[in-house]
Structure formats: C-alpha cells, structure tokens
Design an enzyme around this catalytic site. Structure first.
Site: not given
Lengths: 287, 786
Positions: B430, B432
């Site tokens: 997402c 990171e």
C-alpha cells in the site's frame, strides 16, 4: 474593531486564483431570488434550524431567554444542541482572529498563487473592518480579493480599491427594472461604481450568475459584454445557477422564490460564453 | 490507445473467473511425499525446481509477454505447505459473496483425498498456531492484532535493476564464487551457507528451465500456426524466452519478459505478502527504450503495446485465496504489486523520463486493478509529471497514488540506509517504504490501537467477552487527569506489543528454519554474498513492521474524554462508560455530544492534533527499535488495507460517538465525516505527524468530480499535493466519485460492476467490497466546493 462574519471557508478554489480562504461577511443590501447563501443577507445573527437533525431532546427550550417571544439570536440553543440541528449564524470577530484563520493555509497560498477572498453578504457593508483585514494581509504579503455586488457608496469602494489585489464584481442584470425586481435594488449605483472602479483598478473580473429565464437571454448577456469590454475589463466569469442553497431557506424559515428552477444546460452556458468571447473577453465558466 | 490485441487480452483478463487451481498443491504434495533428506534450503529449492519443471505452460492467443503462475489466467494456486485449506475453507472461498474463488468438485476431491491428508498438521499455519502462547491466542482471537504469516509467507520486497544487468547464469557465477570462499575451518556457519548457496544455484537453473519450457512451447505453437504474423510473434517469443532470464536482457521486450519470469518465480516459490514488483520500472526500461528507438528496433507504439501486455499479466494473478482473519484484514483480489514511477535517480537527479509518461498513459488506458501504480513525486520532478498523474486520478478509479519521494529518502536514511540505497527505494504494497532490491521489510500484522483504549477503559477486561484480557491498569472512574488514562494506556499497549513481538520472533525463526526462499534470495542483496536466506537475515536491511490502525479514531476518543470529562465536565467518566456499555441506547444525546461537540482530528485544530501526536509518540516509542531475530529492528507504519473494518467489528461503542461494530478510521485519515474544514485542514492535521519516523502512512481524500473540473481543478489538486509534501507528508491518494453514485452502485450493483474506487493503499471494484466497507467509503467526507 469587530466585524460580523458567517463563515470562513478553506480550500476555496472558485473565488479567485489558486487555493484561497474565503471570509464570508454577513449582511447584504441585495436579496437576490437565487441567493444560495440566504443566511448572508441579514446583518444580524440568526438561528438556522435543520429539522432533519433534531432529535427532540428539548434542551434548547431550557436555555432560551425569550421563551415563546421573539428570538434574540443569543445562540444559547445552538450551544446546547448536540445534534447540530440548531446553528447560530453570525459571529462577531476581531481582525486578529480572522487573520489567524487565514494564516493557517499560507503554505497552500504560496504553492498555488492563492490568497484570501472577502465575500459575503456584501463586504463593502463592513468596509472599515475589511480595510483593516486587507492591511493585515498586505503586511503578510497575502494576495487579496474582494467579491462584491458593487452596491455601496462609491467612496467605500474606492477606499478599499488601493489595498485590494483583485475585484470579483457581480453584474447580475443590465435592465434596471428587472434588477429591482429580482435583487431588490436598482443597478444604477452598481454600474456607476464599476465604471469608477475600472478607471482606478486594473484587476477586475466581472461575474455574471446565469439564472434561466431571468438573466440568461442573449440581450442581457450582450449588453453585459458590451459594457464590460468598453470599460477595458478583460475577464468575465459566468456562474451557472445551482440549487445547492435551496434547503437553507427552510432552515432559516424563509420561502424560496425559485422552486423548481433547473440549472442552465451546458449548451446554453457554452452559447453565452461564446457571445462574450465574441466581444474579446476571456471567459471562465464557474469562477 | 489500445489495439485489438490488447483490447482482447484485457477483456479476457477482466472476464476470467478467479478460481482455485490445485496444480501447485498437487505438485508440492507429490514432491514432498517422495522427497529425500535434505537441508531445508535445498529441499525448498528442489521443490521449486519440481514446480518449474512440471507445471503447465500457458501461452495465450495473441500474447506477447508470456507465463502464468497457475495453469491459466486467474487460475490461482494454493500453498498447502503454508496454509492447508480445509474443505470448509474451500466451501467458503467458493460461496462467499465477495472476493470468491470458484472451487470445482474435482478440486474438492483432490483436496479431500490427497492434499489435506498429507498437509494437515504439517503446514506452517498449523505449526505456528501450535507454538503460540495462550496470551497470544487470546489477543489474536479478540482482534487486538493480526498475524501476517499465518497464511502467507514473509515477502514484501521489491526488485532493483540487477536482473537487467545480470542473467541468472551470471548469478550462478556469483553463487559459485561465494561457495568457493567458504571457510569451513573457521566459520561455524559454513555448512549452512553452503546449503543455502547450493539451493540458490538450483533455483537459478529452475527459472532458466521454466523460461525455456516457454520457448519450446512457443516454437511448437509456431509450427502449427497458420497465421504468418502470429507465427513470427511466437518465434520471437521463443527467442526471448530462450535468452532471458538466463542472460541479461538486451532489449525492451526482453526486459519485460525477464522481469515477468522472476516475478512468477517469486510468487510461485511462496505466496509472499504484497506481491513483488519491479520497482522503478521507468528507470529500468529507459536505457532499453532509448536504445531501441535510436537503433530503429523499437517504436513508441511497440513499447506501449508490450507494456500493456505486461500490465495484463499482473491482472491475471489474483491474490492467493485467503480465509479467516487474513481475509478480513485484506479482503481483495489485489495482490499489491505496486509500480513506482518518477522520483529520483541514484545520483539524486530527476528520475522522470519518456518511459514515465508512457507508463502513465498505460495506467490510464488499461484501468486495471492490478498492477497497482503510484508516482514518486520529488520536488525535483516537473509539474507536467504530477499533472499528468492528476488527470488520471480525476477519472476517479483511485490510481495512481502519490508518494513523496524526498520524504521516503529521508525515512530510509533515518533507518540507516546509504544514500544510494535510499534513492533506489520507494513504496510497495500500500504505502510501505523500502530499499528496493536490498531490504526485507516484513509487515507482521495490524495492531488495533482503539481496542487497547477500550481495554484500558475497562481495566483490562474485554467488554465483548467479559474476560480479563489485558493488564489491570486501574478503574478508569478513579482517573483524575487525562495523563492517568494515557499512563494506563501505555502500560496496556506495552503488554500487547510484547505479546505480539514475542510471537513474531518465534514465527520468524520458524520461517528461517522451515521455509527459506532460495529463489527470492538470489535477487535480493546481500543474500548471495552472505550465504544467507531472505527469511534468515540475508538481505542487506531487515526491518519488521507493526501496522497501527485507527489513529483518527483513537485521537477523537481521547480528545472526547479529555474535553468532556476532564476539561468541560460535561460528563463524568462513569456516565461516559455507562453510555458506551449500552451502546448509547437511550443516550443519543450523549452520543451526539461526543460526535458533534468534540475537537476532532482532521480540522487543523491543535487540541485534537496534539493528541494525535501524543498517541503517535506512545506507539512509536513502544515499537520502534525493538529487535527482530534477523539483526534488524521493528518500526511502525500506519495503514489498514481493510483491517479497520474488521478491527471496528470487535470493538464496542467508543467515546468518539462511534457505535459498536462500526469501522475505525483508516490509515492516518480522519474519522469518516469528522473533517469539516476541507482538504487543506485535513492535510495540515496529517502533516503534524512526524512522517519521517514511520515506514509509511496512508492518507485518503475524497472529492466530488466537480472540484477537479477544468485545468484549475488539476492545478489546485497538484498544489494541494505539493503543499502536503512541502510539509513532509508521506503519501496521499484520492477517491473522485460522489456519494450519490456510490449509493446508486450499492443499490444496483449489476449496473456498476466496473466501478473502481480507492480503498486503502489500493483500488478495488466497489461491488466486491463488503457492505461495511462500502458504507465506510461513502461516509468518508467528500470535499465539495460551491
């Protein structure tokens, strides 16, 4: 010094260039039928009541000093209304308080070439207060705009002219009789003032709301365009009518005079834009 | 611009049904049943080789980039050595309303007769649950945290440019060199290293063999192909698959095919979380693109077509089927391959090039769930790049998301990475942060911050069950100040973080011991040099994360308690707790007071935002710097995937006026509907957090389409993003669709099958989302303007 406002809106992107904060001053000498901020018209504080939100807890009655008498707009009821059904519209504020709010979005103004817009209501009704705010903005190098109906004593307008970077000047109807019918005032002063302002100030954008059946005829738009371009003004915004303010009338206990009126079609708006462009004006739809 | 080939392939991909394929499970079972005695890495390498040599080879009509993980597009393999689905699991997968996978009668039979009897009790999932303590299980069952490795292997890494410089034959040489250097006299680990390196060499051969099987298949198909154009294409495919990934790619086509084989290798070896991705695809491709155009061997249109074909391959691979809590925390077909564009070059200069724009065109034209895409926006990148991305965003399906490339460099530098490694980093999954090609950055599970507060408000008892789950941190009615509450919260948090990390460290060792990933280890520095596996600290950097969920909700909860109980004395703590206990039944006034008359996060109001910073610090201080078992440390990030819905479902009514079971706030976004002052206020609030100390934060914003109309709509969106990044925000993404449309889609899903919305760090079909998540997205404040 204090002024009365009814809202401060951040990320305002349709009232001047870039990302702006719009300060809405309360009180307006006009009462346009299509006004989407009816709570802006009265200079006094008012209570807005949203029936849908009310849970009937009755807390408002226990704090109301007026009892069954006339509302004093003290705001006690709004203060205790947990559901937000009752809302006090109108706030007396010091310039410093507004500047603090304006400064919150400095980084966005700088990035986008935005700034602050004083709108209303009619900001010229509180010209001294607005002038004070303009000066405070100038010190902070924040771009300023005033959105006005132009209906004010000329000296008030000119008083603010030097300290304002941009004027957004409404021109609703060229026909005076119609203007009187639909806005409550004559347009003579508005037209004279625009002429005088244009002679002094070189950054004016004229704004025309497009209200179907009221001012969207070719004739009115032609006259508007001719007048504006003759003044040397280069840009005009057309603001298509929308219904977003309709339910506010009920909340404020007033009757909406244009029920059932539909927004103009995209084609019609484009035609009107074409007329104005034909007069050498830069046209933007939607401000 | 999509030609007929691409349009057909895309349509096929969209129409293909996600189904469970037992091919991999059957092959693995066959292999393990007859496997000899080997060290763990060699065993895994031989298993990988067996798969690569025996799985079906699929080349679809018209395809240019070839290779599927399953026997056909969207035929999704299972990984019984990690998680052996029960018949009941298969039934759930087959029949659940959302994110279902068709399971045939034959598949059930295979599972019942072959797979389940062999793997039951032997899968990693069984081993892990067997090793966990009672405290861990209680916390897990109560929804205090989730565990990423219970159905999927540690993954979360992204590739750098090494496979475009070296072929797997070259990697084999590197491996041989490492083997030669082993010091059996002085290094007690020499044997372990030898086994690991041998395993990597086996895997290198296996992937080359896999590619060459595609070459053979293509040649065979060419032989029977009557259409001369297609015949030529198949011959070209054979040539490409014969060369890569054995050798370093020599042209644009080979680069894409080379990556794709490596991708398939990684996601077939194990079902790693957050599917691998090529990282800076634009930078990797650019030299080959330029060379091709200069030589006349490539046209822009060919490059576009190849990229489009490449895109479709990602969309053909739904996430491995998840069940139970894993399905709750990540309920989507998306497998999170997230392609980064733009950003910086390793020397720190502007990384945007012509391929970047080509990729943005492809994202725009393809409109596929997978791969996910993002732009890495540096202050050095041109506005044209940002605005091109904004124009795609305006179309409303949530891609691409936008990351602050400069901030990511700062985050990675703070973690001790070299400046070059940091600049080669970016975002994956997402949001990171990681150093591409060099880091194992393992997300270990979501952590329910709001549940910890709920326990604190109940003296350690979970009100759902009445059980003493946490510490007895004191009767909240006795708390005199907000600090008393925060102290109790801290102790409660520390207790559960300890439980979580203790479990994590055991699981990490279990994977190191039983489930090494020798193929993945070939392409991640410095596994070959160290002779160590990716799952055992072989990577240059080894970071673990615990993902905090519900920051907006917990901020508003604490703000409400501070404001109404301690500052304004509108309520006593007892009155508040009683209202929560009865889920506000008969206490709507109290609920509305909490909901409407509390300073809330997302409004640029320091009263609430200071609390957000305080909670952030408490969480950060508790997690950051804790040791993992691979020589690295723990860090925090703040993202939810779909876990905010699950976590909300296990929490009763909360002091922010939220009713029992409703979703929590997602990422670092404000509570749905709590932000009333527009997007600049949200951004200001979010930017008060110190993003540099995280490994990723997720901020969602929703706009009505009208706000983004015209050039000025795009300009102002771009300004909004640039301003957030000036204030050191990490990431921002947008949903551009009005609530009315979403409601309409909810009522008439059949008419809105193609409606894609932004969920957390990814986009998904609105109709595939759970009802609760649909409601949650509708409730996110939509910023309008008049």
């Amino acid at each position: 010094m204090t002024g009365t406002i009814f809202d401060i809106m951040r990320y305002s992107i349709h009232d001047g260039p870039g990302i702006r904060t719009t300060v809405f001053l309360k009180g307006c000498p006009l009462s346009c039928w299509w006004c989407h901020n009816p709570e802006s018209q009265s200079a006094k504080k008012e209570i807005l009541f949203n029936r849908d939100r009310c849970i009937g807890c009755g807390e408002c009655k226990t704090v109301c000093p007026a009892g069954d008498g006339k509302c004093l707009a003290c705001g006690n009821c709004a203060g205790v209304c947990c559901s937000g059904a009752r809302e006090l519209v109108g706030k007396t504020v010091e310039p410093a308080e507004i500047i603090k709010e304006i400064e919150k979005d400095l980084i966005f103004y700088e990035e986008s070439g935005g700034g602050v817009t004083f709108s209303g209501g009619e900001p010229l009704l509180q010209a001294d207060f607005v002038q004070c705010l303009l000066e405070l903005c100038r010190k902070r190098e924040i771009h300023t705009a005033i959105e006005t109906s132009g209906f004010a004593p000329l000296e008030k307008l000119l008083q603010l002219s030097a300290g304002t970077d941009l004027f957004l000047y409404d021109l609703k109807l060229m026909d005076d009789l119609k203007h009187q019918k639909y806005t409550g005032v004559s347009n003579r002063l508005i037209i004279q003032n625009l002429r005088a302002l244009a002679a002094q100030h070189d950054n004016i954008i004229v704004r025309v709301p497009v209200i179907p059946g009221i001012n969207d005829d070719d004739g009115n738009i032609n006259k508007t365009g001719d007048f504006v371009s003759a003044l040397g003004i280069r840009e005009i915004n057309i603001l298509p009518y929308h219904k977003a303010g309709m339910d506010k009338y009920e909340r404020i206990g007033r009757t909406y005079l244009l029920p059932g009126l539909e927004p103009p079609t995209g084609e019609r708006v484009a035609e009107l834009a074409g007329i104005l462009q034909g007069k050498g004006l830069k046209v933007k739809i939607g401000g | 611009m999509m030609n007929e080939r691409v349009a057909t392939l895309r349509e096929q991909s969209l129409k293909a049904e996600a189904r469970v394929s037992t091919e991999r499970a059957e092959l693995m079972t066959r292999f393990y049943k007859s496997a000899g005695v080997y060290s763990a890495p060699v065993l895994r390498a031989l298993a990988f080789k067996f798969l690569m040599e025996n799985k079906a080879i699929y080349i679809g009509d018209g395809e240019l980039i070839v290779g599927e993980r399953g026997p056909a597009p969207k035929a999704t393999p299972t990984y019984p050595e990690l998680c052996c689905h029960s018949l009941q699991d298969l039934e759930i997968l087959n029949s659940r309303e959302k994110v279902s996978y068709t399971v045939s009668e034959e598949a059930r039979r295979v599972y019942e007769e072959e797979i389940i009897p062999f793997w039951r009790g032997r899968s990693m999932r069984d081993i892990i649950f067997d090793q966990m303590t009672a405290e861990w299980k209680d916390a897990y069952d109560s929804g205090i945290f989730t565990e990423f490795m219970e159905q999927r292997a540690p993954g979360h890494t992204v590739l750098d440019d090494k496979i475009y410089r070296k072929g797997f034959l070259d990697f084999k040489k590197d491996i041989a060199q490492s083997l030669e250097k082993l010091d059996y006299l002085n290094d007690p680990d020499a044997y372990n290293k030898q086994e690991q390196l041998k395993a990597m060499a086996i895997c290198a051969d296996a992937i080359i063999a896999f590619a060459r099987r595609h070459a053979e298949k293509a040649l065979e198909m060419a032989r029977f192909e009557s259409n001369p154009t297609r015949k030529k294409e198949l011959e070209k495919i054979a040539e490409v698959c014969h060369r890569v990934p054995a050798h370093a790619p020599a042209n644009f086509w080979e680069v894409l095919q080379c990556y794709w084989f490596v991708h398939l290798g990684v996601i077939t070896e194990l079902n790693t979380w957050d599917a691998f991705n090529p990282g800076r695809l634009d930078q990797h491709l650019y030299p080959f693109y330029k060379q091709g155009l200069e030589e006349g061997s490539l046209t822009k249109e060919q490059a576009r077509e190849l990229l489009q074909c490449f895109w479709i391959k990602f969309n053909n691979q739904p996430a491995p089927p998840k069940v139970g809590v894993t399905a709750e925390e990540s309920g989507t077909y998306t497998d999170f391959a997230n392609i980064n564009s733009g950003g910086l070059k390793p020397d720190g200069s502007d990384g945007v090039n012509e391929v970047t724009y080509l990729i943005l065109d492809v994202i725009d034209e393809m409109r596929l769930l997978q791969p996910s895409s993002n732009i890495q926006l540096s202050k050095k990148n041109p506005d044209r790049f940002l605005k091109r991305a904004c124009k795609i965003i305006r179309k409303g399906w949530g891609q691409p998301s936008i990351f602050n490339a400069d901030m990511i460099v700062e985050e990675l530098l703070r973690q001790g990475k070299s400046i070059e490694d940091a600049r080669c980093g970016g975002a994956s999954g997402c949001v990171e942060t990681g150093a591409f090609g060099k880091e194992s950055y393992i997300l270990t599970g979501y952590f329910n911050l709001v549940k910890i507060l709920e326990l604190t408000l109940n003296n350690g008892i979970d009100p759902r069950t009445g059980r003493q789950l946490g510490l007895k941190t004191g009767d909240p009615a006795q708390f005199k100040t907000i600090e008393d509450l925060l102290d109790a919260f801290k102790r409660q948090l520390k207790y559960f973080i300890d439980v979580k990390i203790k479990g994590n460290n055991i699981i990490e060792r279990l994977y190191a011991a039983h489930m090494p990933a020798p193929f993945l280890s070939i392409v991640i520095d410095d596994c070959i040099a160290k002779g160590k596996d990716y799952n055992d600290g072989g990577a240059r950097y080894n970071t673990n994360y615990i993902q905090g969920v519900g920051l907006g909700s917990i901020t508003d909860c604490i703000s409400a308690i501070k404001y109404h109980v301690f500052d304004q004395h509108n309520l006593t703590m007892q009155e508040l707790l009683e209202a929560l206990r009865v889920n506000f039944a008969g206490r709507e006034k109290v609920r509305l007071l909490l909901l409407n008359k509390t300073p809330r996060y997302g409004n640029d109001d320091d009263y609430a935002d200071d609390i957000m910073k305080m909670v952030f610090d408490i969480y950060y201080n508790e997690v950051n710097g804790r040791k993992n078992t691979k020589g690295g440390v723990y860090r925090i990030n703040l993202l939810p995937t779909t876990c905010h819905v699950y976590f909300g479902s296990v929490i009763g009514a909360t002091p922010d006026g939220r009713k029992a079971g409703e979703p929590l706030s997602e990422g670092i976004s404000p509570v749905q509907g709590a932000d009333r002052k527009g997007p600049t206020a949200v951004i200001k609030s979010a930017a008060k957090m110190d993003h540099a100390r995280t490994g990723g934060t997720l901020l969602n914003q929703k706009f009505t389409p009208q706000v983004l109309e015209g050039d000025s709509g795009i300009d102002n969106l771009a300004h909004l993003v640039r301003s957030y990044f000036k204030m050191d925000g990490h990431h921002i993404q947008f949903n551009v669709v009005d609530a009315a449309t979403l409601r309409e889609a909810q009522a008439n899903p059949e008419k809105y099958r193609d409606l894609i919305v932004r969920v957390a760090g990814y986009s998904d079909y609105f109709c595939d989302l759970s009802r609760a998540l649909q409601d949650e997205i509708i409730a996110r404040t939509e910023h309008k303007s008049f």
